[in-house]
Motif scaffolding. Structure first.
Motif, PDB file in Angstrom:
ATOM      1  N   LEU A 155      48.898  45.214  57.359  1.00 23.98           N
ATOM      2  CA  LEU A 155      48.099  46.394  57.046  1.00 23.98           C
ATOM      3  C   LEU A 155      48.897  47.647  57.409  1.00 23.98           C
ATOM      4  O   LEU A 155      49.435  47.743  58.510  1.00 23.98           O
ATOM      5  CB  LEU A 155      46.785  46.393  57.829  1.00 23.98           C
ATOM      6  CG  LEU A 155      45.815  45.233  57.573  1.00 23.98           C
ATOM      7  CD1 LEU A 155      44.677  45.278  58.591  1.00 23.98           C
ATOM      8  CD2 LEU A 155      45.266  45.303  56.168  1.00 23.98           C
ATOM      9  N   VAL A 156      48.993  48.584  56.470  1.00 24.14           N
ATOM     10  CA  VAL A 156      49.660  49.860  56.716  1.00 24.14           C
ATOM     11  C   VAL A 156      48.749  50.963  56.196  1.00 24.14           C
ATOM     12  O   VAL A 156      48.246  50.887  55.071  1.00 24.14           O
ATOM     13  CB  VAL A 156      51.030  49.938  56.017  1.00 24.14           C
ATOM     14  CG1 VAL A 156      51.681  51.298  56.268  1.00 24.14           C
ATOM     15  CG2 VAL A 156      51.960  48.821  56.494  1.00 24.14           C
ATOM     16  N   ALA A 157      48.531  51.983  57.017  1.00 23.70           N
ATOM     17  CA  ALA A 157      47.691  53.115  56.611  1.00 23.70           C
ATOM     18  C   ALA A 157      48.539  54.378  56.603  1.00 23.70           C
ATOM     19  O   ALA A 157      49.219  54.697  57.577  1.00 23.70           O
ATOM     20  CB  ALA A 157      46.503  53.275  57.555  1.00 23.70           C
TER      21      ALA A 157
ATOM     22  N   ALA B 170      35.894  45.514  60.052  1.00 22.95           N
ATOM     23  CA  ALA B 170      36.906  44.649  60.670  1.00 22.95           C
ATOM     24  C   ALA B 170      38.312  45.124  60.341  1.00 22.95           C
ATOM     25  O   ALA B 170      39.212  45.092  61.188  1.00 22.95           O
ATOM     26  CB  ALA B 170      36.710  43.207  60.213  1.00 22.95           C
ATOM     27  N   ILE B 171      38.517  45.588  59.104  1.00 21.68           N
ATOM     28  CA  ILE B 171      39.855  46.026  58.697  1.00 21.68           C
ATOM     29  C   ILE B 171      40.205  47.359  59.344  1.00 21.68           C
ATOM     30  O   ILE B 171      41.325  47.557  59.817  1.00 21.68           O
ATOM     31  CB  ILE B 171      39.937  46.117  57.163  1.00 21.68           C
ATOM     32  CG1 ILE B 171      39.797  44.721  56.551  1.00 21.68           C
ATOM     33  CG2 ILE B 171      41.252  46.755  56.727  1.00 21.68           C
ATOM     34  CD1 ILE B 171      39.814  44.715  55.044  1.00 21.68           C
ATOM     35  N   THR B 172      39.259  48.288  59.380  1.00 19.79           N
ATOM     36  CA  THR B 172      39.547  49.576  60.021  1.00 19.79           C
ATOM     37  C   THR B 172      39.821  49.400  61.508  1.00 19.79           C
ATOM     38  O   THR B 172      40.668  50.089  62.078  1.00 19.79           O
ATOM     39  CB  THR B 172      38.376  50.557  59.826  1.00 19.79           C
ATOM     40  OG1 THR B 172      37.177  49.985  60.369  1.00 19.79           O
ATOM     41  CG2 THR B 172      38.149  50.843  58.356  1.00 19.79           C
ATOM     42  N   GLU B 173      39.137  48.456  62.143  1.00 14.71           N
ATOM     43  CA  GLU B 173      39.408  48.194  63.556  1.00 14.71           C
ATOM     44  C   GLU B 173      40.784  47.587  63.742  1.00 14.71           C
ATOM     45  O   GLU B 173      41.484  47.886  64.714  1.00 14.71           O
ATOM     46  CB  GLU B 173      38.331  47.265  64.127  1.00 14.71           C
ATOM     47  CG  GLU B 173      36.974  47.942  64.281  1.00 14.71           C
ATOM     48  CD  GLU B 173      35.918  46.987  64.786  1.00 14.71           C
ATOM     49  OE1 GLU B 173      36.195  45.764  64.838  1.00 14.71           O
ATOM     50  OE2 GLU B 173      34.815  47.450  65.133  1.00 14.71           O
TER      51      GLU B 173
ATOM     52  N   THR C 286      50.107  47.235  61.373  1.00 16.23           N
ATOM     53  CA  THR C 286      49.698  46.096  62.184  1.00 16.23           C
ATOM     54  C   THR C 286      49.715  44.827  61.343  1.00 16.23           C
ATOM     55  O   THR C 286      49.577  44.880  60.115  1.00 16.23           O
ATOM     56  CB  THR C 286      48.293  46.320  62.789  1.00 16.23           C
ATOM     57  OG1 THR C 286      48.007  45.295  63.739  1.00 16.23           O
ATOM     58  CG2 THR C 286      47.220  46.317  61.710  1.00 16.23           C
ATOM     59  N   VAL C 287      49.907  43.700  61.999  1.00 14.17           N
ATOM     60  CA  VAL C 287      49.874  42.389  61.360  1.00 14.17           C
ATOM     61  C   VAL C 287      48.755  41.597  62.010  1.00 14.17           C
ATOM     62  O   VAL C 287      48.688  41.494  63.242  1.00 14.17           O
ATOM     63  CB  VAL C 287      51.220  41.645  61.516  1.00 14.17           C
ATOM     64  CG1 VAL C 287      51.143  40.253  60.911  1.00 14.17           C
ATOM     65  CG2 VAL C 287      52.347  42.440  60.865  1.00 14.17           C
ATOM     66  N   VAL C 288      47.848  41.050  61.194  1.00 12.38           N
ATOM     67  CA  VAL C 288      46.668  40.371  61.724  1.00 12.38           C
ATOM     68  C   VAL C 288      46.515  38.998  61.070  1.00 12.38           C
ATOM     69  O   VAL C 288      47.110  38.714  60.023  1.00 12.38           O
ATOM     70  CB  VAL C 288      45.389  41.204  61.488  1.00 12.38           C
ATOM     71  CG1 VAL C 288      45.466  42.527  62.218  1.00 12.38           C
ATOM     72  CG2 VAL C 288      45.161  41.433  59.996  1.00 12.38           C
ATOM     73  N   SER C 289      45.719  38.152  61.695  1.00 11.84           N
ATOM     74  CA  SER C 289      45.422  36.827  61.163  1.00 11.84           C
ATOM     75  C   SER C 289      44.172  36.893  60.298  1.00 11.84           C
ATOM     76  O   SER C 289      43.178  37.528  60.663  1.00 11.84           O
ATOM     77  CB  SER C 289      45.219  35.826  62.305  1.00 11.84           C
ATOM     78  OG  SER C 289      46.388  35.687  63.068  1.00 11.84           O
ATOM     79  N   ARG C 290      44.246  36.233  59.159  1.00 11.10           N
ATOM     80  CA  ARG C 290      43.075  36.059  58.292  1.00 11.10           C
ATOM     81  C   ARG C 290      42.883  34.555  58.115  1.00 11.10           C
ATOM     82  O   ARG C 290      43.264  33.971  57.109  1.00 11.10           O
ATOM     83  CB  ARG C 290      43.309  36.733  56.938  1.00 11.10           C
ATOM     84  CG  ARG C 290      43.436  38.242  57.026  1.00 11.10           C
ATOM     85  CD  ARG C 290      42.083  38.907  57.169  1.00 11.10           C
ATOM     86  NE  ARG C 290      42.212  40.361  57.192  1.00 11.10           N
ATOM     87  CZ  ARG C 290      42.031  41.097  58.274  1.00 11.10           C
ATOM     88  NH1 ARG C 290      41.714  40.519  59.415  1.00 11.10           N
ATOM     89  NH2 ARG C 290      42.156  42.403  58.231  1.00 11.10           N
TER      90      ARG C 290
END
Length: 416
Positions: A339-341, A213-216, A328-332
């Motif tokens: 998240l930054v890679a 889920a995080i990698t996606e 990216t910024v996501v909802s948890r």
């Protein structure tokens, strides 16, 4: 007559106020040297506005025009650049007599910096600024674990290494603690630094796999959305390869939008492909445009004539220029996670100061950090440094998530 060690790197300050500082490097050549030098310059918070590179395969001559921080410690920068250059014996094929090249170098000692303090806005950035910038403590952050307790206290765990390799001494440790104490002031409750054992050190650097889920979430967009934090489009980059102009080299011509670490991103990609630059020219143009001409060859000294190899290199360069980092910024559930890679070189190094820029962007946006974690992870066929930051949006109206993403992206790209 040989070149004196002090003449390997020459730094000339600008004749006029506001002009670029000129850095000249004259030393034996090696594949990836340009990448190593650009990374150090980026680590010192400087931007390269122009560059010329030439080499005959054994000896190289590099001139870089840089601008940036007013308080740069130029003597320290020179020392670090000299340290990245091969020894003179390397150019004459006698380096195999050096005992240190007969065995892999000893990995640096890893220390755990642990402190507890009262939370306040911008706290994590202030600590990161002291730790990350080479002009301060010369410490490298390997991994971070930050958490906030219900009563408003923060427990920070930083796994760090010391560029000076002196953190095991009482004086160096006391100096580090004193600088952090001066930064944290009344917010500090306790602080300690200890050397960790090899098992813990290995865990602090080992790669692991992230949940799908995080990698996606991180890799769901191949290109940044201009409305969410970037101005790049596929049309803004031109990469042309030509094998007719030179009898022994492939010419790569790149035109693109400038961003922080642009030359490093290009050099890092070529280093990972084991490609040698024989001659290169880089120049920034008005309105943030850049032009590069690079005459390159493969490790075997030949042109890149295989069309599949040309397409592979061109595609990787385009990807790194369009999106050198993933943001990216996501909802948890009810929470918001940033998240930054950050891609890691094959030599095990990632882009410097990423965590510093992330925390600075959030501080400027007025957003507190509830928890943060940095770790190395294998994603696909590459290793990435992944930053997971749970945001504390407070009791007021939260910022739109596209604005958070844009603010972080612009800071990382140097467009703040």
């Amino acid at each position: 007559m040989g070149i004196l060690q002090d003449d390997v790197v020459i730094i000339r300050q600008p004749d006029k106020e506001g002009g670029p500082t000129v850095i000249t490097v004259n030393c034996p050549d090696k594949t990836g040297l340009g990448c190593d030098l650009c990374r150090i310059i980026l680590f010192f918070g400087l931007s390269i506005v122009r560059g010329d590179v030439s080499t005959d395969g054994k000896w190289c001559y590099i001139v870089l025009w840089v601008v940036g921080r007013e308080k740069t410690r130029w003597s320290l920068l020179k020392k670090r650049l000299i340290g990245a250059c091969p020894s003179f014996s390397y150019a004459f094929g006698i380096y195999y007599y050096r005992s240190e090249l007969q065995q892999p170098p000893k990995p640096p000692d890893v220390f755990l910096l642990k402190f507890c303090c009262h939370d306040r806005r911008g706290l994590l950035h202030d600590v990161t600024e002291v730790l990350s910038l080479l002009c301060e403590l010369e410490l490298t952050i390997k991994k971070v674990k930050v958490s906030t307790t219900p009563d408003g206290k923060v427990m920070d765990l930083f796994f760090i290494t010391d560029t000076r390799e002196l953190l095991h001494t009482p004086k160096r440790r006391d100096d580090t603690i004193q600088q952090l104490t001066d930064t944290l002031k009344d917010a500090l409750i306790s602080i300690e630094i200890e050397l960790v054992g090899p098992e813990i050190a290995a865990c602090s650097q080992a790669s692991s796999f992230l949940p799908t889920a995080i990698t996606e979430d991180i890799f769901n967009l191949e290109l940044p959305d201009p409305g969410r934090g970037g101005v790049f489009t596929s049309d803004s980059i031109s990469i042309v390869m030509d094998n007719l102009l030179s009898p022994s080299h492939t010419l790569v011509q790149i035109m693109c939008q400038d961003h922080k670490g642009l030359l490093y991103d290009i050099m890092r990609t070529l280093k990972d492909y084991n490609i040698q630059i024989s001659y290169g020219r880089f120049m920034t143009k008005p309105r943030g445009k850049c032009e590069l001409d690079l005459f390159i060859m493969q490790a075997d000294g030949k042109k890149i004539v295989d069309s599949s190899k040309q397409k592979s290199l061109s595609a990787r360069l385009r990807t790194e220029l369009l999106r050198p980092l993933k943001v990216t910024v996501v909802s948890r559930g009810p929470d918001t996670e940033l998240l930054v890679a950050n891609p890691v070189e094959l030599s095990d190094k990632g882009r410097p100061l990423v965590f510093h820029d992330i925390t600075l962007a959030l501080k400027m946006l007025g957003i507190c950090i509830f928890s943060a974690e940095i770790g190395r992870h294998a994603i696909g066929d590459r290793e990435w440094e992944v930053y997971r930051i749970l945001l504390d949006e407070g009791e007021g109206s939260p910022l739109p998530r596209n604005k958070i993403e844009k603010g972080v992206w612009n800071m990382l790209m140097g467009w703040e």
